[in-house]
Design a protein around this motif. Structure first.
Motif, PDB file in Angstrom:
ATOM      1  N   HIS A 177      54.001   3.541 -21.333  1.00 16.55           N
ATOM      2  CA  HIS A 177      54.948   2.445 -21.151  1.00 16.55           C
ATOM      3  C   HIS A 177      55.653   2.411 -19.802  1.00 16.55           C
ATOM      4  CE1 HIS A 177      54.534   2.814 -25.551  1.00 16.55           C
ATOM      5  NE2 HIS A 177      54.514   1.501 -25.467  1.00 16.55           N
ATOM      6  N   HIS A 235      64.171  -2.329 -19.414  1.00 16.19           N
ATOM      7  CA  HIS A 235      63.097  -2.862 -20.245  1.00 16.19           C
ATOM      8  C   HIS A 235      63.263  -4.372 -20.285  1.00 16.19           C
ATOM      9  CE1 HIS A 235      60.714  -3.041 -24.123  1.00 16.19           C
ATOM     10  NE2 HIS A 235      59.947  -2.420 -23.253  1.00 16.19           N
ATOM     11  N   ASP A 280      61.046  -8.117 -20.779  1.00 14.89           N
ATOM     12  CA  ASP A 280      59.812  -8.815 -21.133  1.00 14.89           C
ATOM     13  C   ASP A 280      58.694  -7.849 -21.521  1.00 14.89           C
ATOM     14  OD1 ASP A 280      61.033 -11.281 -20.559  1.00 14.89           O
ATOM     15  OD2 ASP A 280      60.458 -11.137 -18.455  1.00 14.89           O
ATOM     16  N   GLU A 281      59.016  -6.925 -22.412  1.00 14.60           N
ATOM     17  CA  GLU A 281      58.014  -5.995 -22.952  1.00 14.60           C
ATOM     18  C   GLU A 281      57.511  -4.939 -21.969  1.00 14.60           C
ATOM     19  OE1 GLU A 281      56.638  -6.287 -26.235  1.00 14.60           O
ATOM     20  OE2 GLU A 281      58.006  -7.907 -26.699  1.00 14.60           O
ATOM     21  N   ARG A 282      58.167  -4.797 -20.796  1.00 14.85           N
ATOM     22  CA  ARG A 282      57.740  -3.748 -19.847  1.00 14.85           C
ATOM     23  C   ARG A 282      58.942  -3.200 -19.107  1.00 14.85           C
ATOM     24  NH1 ARG A 282      54.852  -6.134 -14.831  1.00 14.85           N
ATOM     25  NH2 ARG A 282      56.838  -6.691 -14.044  1.00 14.85           N
TER      26      ARG A 282
END
Length: 76
Positions: free
Chosen positions: A16, A66, A68-70
């Motif tokens: 991640h 963190h 937008d999912e990143r």
């Protein structure tokens, strides 16, 4: 146990975080591992490993967020 290489980091980190954030995590984890070896230096009954992971994530969150999912580097 301290990490020698980024490849040794947990999947939750490797899968991640960008490389630079992984480097921050590894260094902070290893430093905390040494710093909190003595149980009297830890709060509550947290293990040495738990404390080191918390410190490492905190270090990452100082520079990254963190979004937008990143994970992306925070703006200056």
């Amino acid at each position: 146990m301290p990490y020698n290489k980024l490849a040794e980091l947990p999947d939750s980190v490797k899968d991640h975080l960008p490389k630079h954030a992984q480097e921050i995590y590894k260094e902070a984890y290893n430093h905390a591992w040494e710093q909190y070896a003595d149980p009297d230096k830890r709060r509550g009954d947290a293990s040495r490993e738990e404390v080191a992971h918390k410190v490492a994530w905190s270090a990452v969150k100082n520079k990254y967020e963190h979004k937008d999912e990143r994970w992306v580097r925070k703006s200056a």
